[in-house]
Design a protein around this motif. Structure first.
Motif, PDB file in Angstrom:
ATOM      1  N   LEU A  51      47.126  39.056  27.867  1.00 32.57           N
ATOM      2  CA  LEU A  51      46.361  39.997  28.515  1.00 32.57           C
ATOM      3  C   LEU A  51      45.480  39.349  29.596  1.00 32.57           C
ATOM      4  CD1 LEU A  51      45.080  41.958  25.463  1.00 32.57           C
ATOM      5  CD2 LEU A  51      46.763  42.521  27.066  1.00 32.57           C
ATOM      6  N   LYS A  52      45.345  39.929  30.871  1.00 27.54           N
ATOM      7  CA  LYS A  52      44.506  39.093  31.864  1.00 27.54           C
ATOM      8  C   LYS A  52      43.546  40.057  32.456  1.00 27.54           C
ATOM      9  CE  LYS A  52      44.947  36.478  36.046  1.00 27.54           C
ATOM     10  NZ  LYS A  52      45.652  35.990  37.181  1.00 27.54           N
ATOM     11  N   SER A  53      42.361  39.768  32.367  1.00 28.99           N
ATOM     12  CA  SER A  53      41.437  40.598  32.968  1.00 28.99           C
ATOM     13  C   SER A  53      40.855  40.174  33.998  1.00 28.99           C
ATOM     14  CB  SER A  53      40.065  40.755  31.876  1.00 28.99           C
ATOM     15  OG  SER A  53      39.083  41.496  32.496  1.00 28.99           O
ATOM     16  N   TYR A  54      40.509  40.574  35.255  1.00 31.20           N
ATOM     17  CA  TYR A  54      40.034  40.048  36.556  1.00 31.20           C
ATOM     18  C   TYR A  54      38.584  40.448  36.499  1.00 31.20           C
ATOM     19  CZ  TYR A  54      44.672  39.397  38.440  1.00 31.20           C
ATOM     20  OH  TYR A  54      46.046  39.012  38.813  1.00 31.20           O
ATOM     21  N   THR A  55      38.080  41.085  35.244  1.00 31.85           N
ATOM     22  CA  THR A  55      36.710  41.200  35.099  1.00 31.85           C
ATOM     23  C   THR A  55      36.171  39.761  34.978  1.00 31.85           C
ATOM     24  OG1 THR A  55      36.720  43.500  34.557  1.00 31.85           O
ATOM     25  CG2 THR A  55      34.685  42.264  34.167  1.00 31.85           C
ATOM     26  N   VAL A  56      35.126  39.340  36.038  1.00 31.02           N
ATOM     27  CA  VAL A  56      34.653  37.864  35.939  1.00 31.02           C
ATOM     28  C   VAL A  56      33.480  37.931  34.792  1.00 31.02           C
ATOM     29  CG1 VAL A  56      33.519  36.115  37.188  1.00 31.02           C
ATOM     30  CG2 VAL A  56      34.874  37.582  37.987  1.00 31.02           C
ATOM     31  N   LEU A  57      33.563  37.038  33.929  1.00 27.03           N
ATOM     32  CA  LEU A  57      32.704  36.702  32.574  1.00 27.03           C
ATOM     33  C   LEU A  57      31.337  35.985  33.397  1.00 27.03           C
ATOM     34  CD1 LEU A  57      31.716  37.007  29.748  1.00 27.03           C
ATOM     35  CD2 LEU A  57      32.758  34.851  29.359  1.00 27.03           C
ATOM     36  N   SER A  58      30.252  36.758  33.372  1.00 28.76           N
ATOM     37  CA  SER A  58      28.965  36.038  34.173  1.00 28.76           C
ATOM     38  C   SER A  58      27.664  36.871  33.280  1.00 28.76           C
ATOM     39  CB  SER A  58      28.734  36.399  35.718  1.00 28.76           C
ATOM     40  OG  SER A  58      28.658  37.995  35.654  1.00 28.76           O
ATOM     41  N   LYS A  59      26.581  36.282  33.643  1.00 25.27           N
ATOM     42  CA  LYS A  59      25.373  36.898  32.805  1.00 25.27           C
ATOM     43  C   LYS A  59      25.167  38.500  32.984  1.00 25.27           C
ATOM     44  CE  LYS A  59      22.581  34.059  35.048  1.00 25.27           C
ATOM     45  NZ  LYS A  59      21.249  33.516  35.346  1.00 25.27           N
ATOM     46  N   SER A  60      25.582  38.963  34.095  1.00 26.05           N
ATOM     47  CA  SER A  60      25.505  40.279  34.257  1.00 26.05           C
ATOM     48  C   SER A  60      26.645  41.264  33.465  1.00 26.05           C
ATOM     49  CB  SER A  60      25.426  40.666  35.781  1.00 26.05           C
ATOM     50  OG  SER A  60      26.867  40.155  36.511  1.00 26.05           O
ATOM     51  N   THR A  61      27.720  40.775  33.272  1.00 28.37           N
ATOM     52  CA  THR A  61      28.885  41.569  32.620  1.00 28.37           C
ATOM     53  C   THR A  61      28.680  41.271  31.128  1.00 28.37           C
ATOM     54  OG1 THR A  61      30.414  39.799  32.835  1.00 28.37           O
ATOM     55  CG2 THR A  61      30.414  41.151  34.601  1.00 28.37           C
ATOM     56  N   THR A  62      28.042  41.923  30.591  1.00 27.70           N
ATOM     57  CA  THR A  62      27.418  41.642  29.035  1.00 27.70           C
ATOM     58  C   THR A  62      28.692  42.276  28.214  1.00 27.70           C
ATOM     59  OG1 THR A  62      25.069  41.896  29.688  1.00 27.70           O
ATOM     60  CG2 THR A  62      25.684  42.196  27.272  1.00 27.70           C
ATOM     61  N   THR A  63      29.063  43.651  28.890  1.00 28.23           N
ATOM     62  CA  THR A  63      30.005  44.164  27.838  1.00 28.23           C
ATOM     63  C   THR A  63      31.328  44.598  28.393  1.00 28.23           C
ATOM     64  OG1 THR A  63      29.216  46.304  28.462  1.00 28.23           O
ATOM     65  CG2 THR A  63      28.217  45.491  26.413  1.00 28.23           C
ATOM     66  N   SER A  64      31.438  44.332  29.759  1.00 24.09           N
ATOM     67  CA  SER A  64      32.552  44.763  30.439  1.00 24.09           C
ATOM     68  C   SER A  64      33.960  43.894  30.118  1.00 24.09           C
ATOM     69  CB  SER A  64      32.402  44.698  32.004  1.00 24.09           C
ATOM     70  OG  SER A  64      32.216  43.285  32.318  1.00 24.09           O
ATOM     71  N   ILE A  65      33.380  42.458  29.983  1.00 19.92           N
ATOM     72  CA  ILE A  65      34.625  41.624  29.500  1.00 19.92           C
ATOM     73  C   ILE A  65      35.414  42.114  28.049  1.00 19.92           C
ATOM     74  CG2 ILE A  65      33.489  39.908  28.358  1.00 19.92           C
ATOM     75  CD1 ILE A  65      36.389  39.426  30.860  1.00 19.92           C
ATOM     76  N   LEU A  66      34.387  42.280  27.256  1.00 16.32           N
ATOM     77  CA  LEU A  66      34.764  42.761  26.073  1.00 16.32           C
ATOM     78  C   LEU A  66      35.606  44.049  26.082  1.00 16.32           C
ATOM     79  CD1 LEU A  66      31.817  41.918  23.773  1.00 16.32           C
ATOM     80  CD2 LEU A  66      34.333  40.866  23.584  1.00 16.32           C
ATOM     81  N   ALA A  67      34.976  45.011  26.829  1.00 17.97           N
ATOM     82  CA  ALA A  67      35.479  46.457  26.947  1.00 17.97           C
ATOM     83  C   ALA A  67      37.005  46.257  27.370  1.00 17.97           C
ATOM     84  CB  ALA A  67      34.897  47.220  27.947  1.00 17.97           C
ATOM     85  N   ASP A  68      37.344  45.226  28.284  1.00 16.89           N
ATOM     86  CA  ASP A  68      38.799  45.330  28.718  1.00 16.89           C
ATOM     87  C   ASP A  68      39.906  44.806  27.548  1.00 16.89           C
ATOM     88  OD1 ASP A  68      37.874  45.740  31.279  1.00 16.89           O
ATOM     89  OD2 ASP A  68      37.979  43.342  31.941  1.00 16.89           O
ATOM     90  N   PHE A  69      39.306  43.841  26.616  1.00 17.41           N
ATOM     91  CA  PHE A  69      40.217  43.199  25.586  1.00 17.41           C
ATOM     92  C   PHE A  69      40.041  44.541  24.388  1.00 17.41           C
ATOM     93  CE2 PHE A  69      39.099  39.333  27.889  1.00 17.41           C
ATOM     94  CZ  PHE A  69      40.399  39.162  28.540  1.00 17.41           C
ATOM     95  N   SER A  70      39.156  44.919  24.296  1.00 19.69           N
ATOM     96  CA  SER A  70      38.834  45.834  23.117  1.00 19.69           C
ATOM     97  C   SER A  70      39.742  47.298  23.140  1.00 19.69           C
ATOM     98  CB  SER A  70      37.672  45.967  22.633  1.00 19.69           C
ATOM     99  OG  SER A  70      36.571  46.601  23.688  1.00 19.69           O
TER     100      SER A  70
END
Length: 468
Positions: free
Chosen positions: A333-352
C-alpha cells in the motif's frame, strides 16, 4: 596462414568475456572480440545484442542526437543483412526497450525520423529462437490530453504481429494512442504493463466482450486504468471498458496506480479483483497526492448506490472485501499523503480504510505487508540529525505504530516493511548512505510497539524523497 580456433575454444573465450561483472568493461571486451574474426563476431553479437535499450533522460526532456544515430545504425545494420532475422543481429535480440521523453515529438519530422527505424526493427526481431522475449515502448510526453498524443498507425501492424509471437512474455506500453483493443488476442504475454494509453476507435467494445480468445497466460498486470478516462463515452454508447481485454483467471500479481479515483475506475478495480480473487497472491495499490487511499468496502458500496445492482453489472453487483482475496500473500500500500505535523489523521485514514481488520478481516493467507509514504519536515534544518525532526512528528508516528501493531496482532502477518521517503537535500549528488541510515534507525526505534512483536519480521527502509 591464420590458424582457426576450435569452436569450443571460441565459446569458452566469449563466455569468459560475457562474465565480466562491470557492464562497460564487458561491452568493450565483447566489442573488441567481435572485430577479431567472423567466428568471434557471431558469438560476441549473441551477448552484445541480447538486450537492446535505447533511452533518453527525462530531464531535460530531449533526445540526444547520439541515441537517434544508434537507433538508425541498428536499423541499417539489420537491413544490410538479408539473413538478419535468422542468423544476424535481429535474431540475437531478446529484449528491446525504447524510451523517448519530453518535447522530442513536438517536431513531427523528428518524431517520424525516430518512428520509422523503430517500426522497421519491430518487423525483424523475435523471429527465431525459443527463449522468452520482452518488449517495452514508452513515449512520455508533456501533453496531459490524449488528444495531443502522437499516433503511430504504422507501428501498430508489427506490434500486433509481435504480440501474437509465442516467445513474447513481457510487454510494456506507455503514452501510446489508439492501441488496438484486440492487441492480446492469441497472445502468450505473461507480464503486462499499460500506462497512459488510449484505445483505438476502430473496434467496437461490444464485439470484444468475450475474453476467451485473449491471453490466458497473464500472471502480472500493472496499470493506471488510463484508458477508462481517455476512451471517453459518447452520447450513443459507452465505449469505456472495465479493463483491457485479457483473461485474469491466472493472474498472480496486480499493481494499480490510480491517478483519478472516479466511480468507473473503481468499478474496473473491483472487476479485476473479482476475476482474480482465487489466484491473486500479490497486490499493490497507490494513489496520487490529494486522494485517499483506495478502499474496498465503503467505496464499492457507494458505487452500488450510484449504479444499483443489475444482471449487467456482473461482479460489481456484490461487495468485495479484502478478505475475499483468499490466495493473497503480499499486500503493498502506497499513500501519497505526506506525513507531517498537520496531517494528524489523514495518513491513518488511508491505511485503515483498507486494513479494516475488526470489521472485514484480512485474507488468511496474507503474510507480508508493506506500506510506503513520505514524511515532511524542514530538510535543511534537520538534514543531519533525525531526532528533532521525528520529535515534531512524534504523535503521528506513535498513532501509526499503534495502528500497525494492532493489525499485526489481529492477523497472521509474519512480515511488515515500512518504506519511508525522507526529504534529505544535498548540494551535490545523492545523500550519503550514512544520513539515510540515521533516519532509518531513528524511525525503527520510533515504532516501539511493533518492535515488541517477536513473531514479526519488521524492517524499515528509507529512501531520498528529493535531492539536488
Amino acid at each position: 596462414m591464420a590458424t582457426e580456433l576450435l569452436p569450443e575454444l571460441i565459446d569458452l573465450v566469449i563466455e569468459r568475456l560475457a562474465d565480466i561483472s562491470n557492464q562497460d568493461e564487458r561491452t568493450k571486451a565483447l566489442s573488441s572480440a567481435a572485430l577479431v574474426s567472423r567466428a568471434l563476431r557471431y558469438q560476441a553479437h549473441r551477448y552484445l545484442f541480447a538486450k537492446v535499450i535505447l533511452a533518453t533522460s527525462s530531464v531535460p526532456p530531449r533526445l540526444p542526437s547520439h541515441v537517434v544515430k544508434r537507433l538508425q545504425s541498428l536499423c541499417d545494420l539489420m537491413c544490410a543483412d538479408p539473413n538478419t532475422t535468422m542468423t544476424g543481429v535481429a535474431s540475437y535480440i531478446s529484449t528491446f526497450e525504447v524510451y523517448i521523453s519530453g518535447s522530442f515529438y513536438e517536431s513531427s519530422n523528428r518524431g517520424q525520423a525516430y518512428l520509422k527505424p523503430t517500426t522497421t526493427i519491430l518487423k525483424k526481431i523475435f523471429k527465431t529462437g525459443t527463449s522468452p522475449c520482452s518488449l517495452s515502448l514508452s513515449f512520455p510526453l508533456n501533453y496531459a490530453s490524449p488528444a495531443r498524443w502522437p499516433k503511430y498507425p504504422d507501428l501498430m501492424v508489427p506490434l500486433l504481429e509481435i504480440c501474437k509471437n509465442p516467445r513474447l512474455v513481457s510487454l510494456h506500453l506507455s503514452y501510446i494512442a489508439d492501441v488496438p483493443l484486440d492487441l492480446l488476442k492469441d497472445s502468450s504475454v505473461k507480464h503486462l504493463s499499460l500506462e497512459r494509453i488510449s484505445i483505438g476507435p476502430q473496434r467496437s467494445i461490444s464485439s470484444m466482450e468475450q475474453t476467451s480468445e485473449f491471453t490466458e497466460h497473464l500472471e502480472s498486470l500493472s496499470t493506471d486504468l488510463s484508458y477508462a478516462r481517455v476512451t471517453a463515452p459518447d452520447s450513443l454508447h459507452d465505449n469505456r471498458i472495465l479493463y483491457f481485454p485479457c483473461s485474469l483467471s491466472k493472474l498472480k500479481f496486480l499493481n494499480i496506480d490510480l491517478h483519478f479515483s472516479d466511480d468507473f475506475r473503481l468499478k474496473s478495480v473491483a472487476t479485476m479483483l473479482d476475476a482474480s480473487s482465487s489466484t491473486l497472491t500479490g497486490l499493490a495499490i497507490s494513489l496520487q497526492a490529494g486522494s485517499s487511499m483506495f478502499f474496498f468496502k465503503s467505496v464499492l458500496q457507494a458505487i452500488l448506490f450510484i449504479n444499483p445492482p443489475s444482471a449487467s453489472l456482473g461482479p460489481e453487483s456484490r461487495i468485495l472485501r479484502l478478505r475475499d482475496l483468499i490466495a493473497l500473500k503480499k499486500l503493498l500500500l502506497k499513500s501519497y499523503t505526506v506525513l507531517s505535523k498537520s496531517t494528524t489523521t489523514s495518513i491513518l485514514a488511508d491505511f485503515s480504510a483498507v486494513l479494516n481488520v475488526e470489521q472485514d478481516g484480512l485474507p488468511e493467507a496474507l503474510e507480508k505487508l508493506q506500506i510506503s509514504f513520505t514524511i515532511d519536515f524542514d530538510s535543511h534544518r534537520f538534514k543531519d540529525d533525525p531526532d528533532p525532526a521525528l520529535t515534531d512528528l512524534h504523535r503521528n508516528v506513535h498513532e501509526l505504530d499503534l495502528f500497525l501493531s494492532r493489525i499485526c496482532r489481529l492477523s497472521r502477518l509474519r512480515s511488515l516493511t515500512i518504506s519511508v521517503s525522507v526529504p534529505v537535500t544535498r548540494i551535490f549528488g545523492p545523500p550519503p548512505v550514512d544520513i539515510l541510515e540515521k533516519y532509518r534507525m531513528a524511525l525503527f526505534t520510533a515504532f516501539a510497539n511493533i518492535r515488541t512483536l517477536n513473531f514479526l519480521e519488521f524492517e524499515v527502509i528509507t529512501t531520498s524523497a528529493s535531492w539536488c
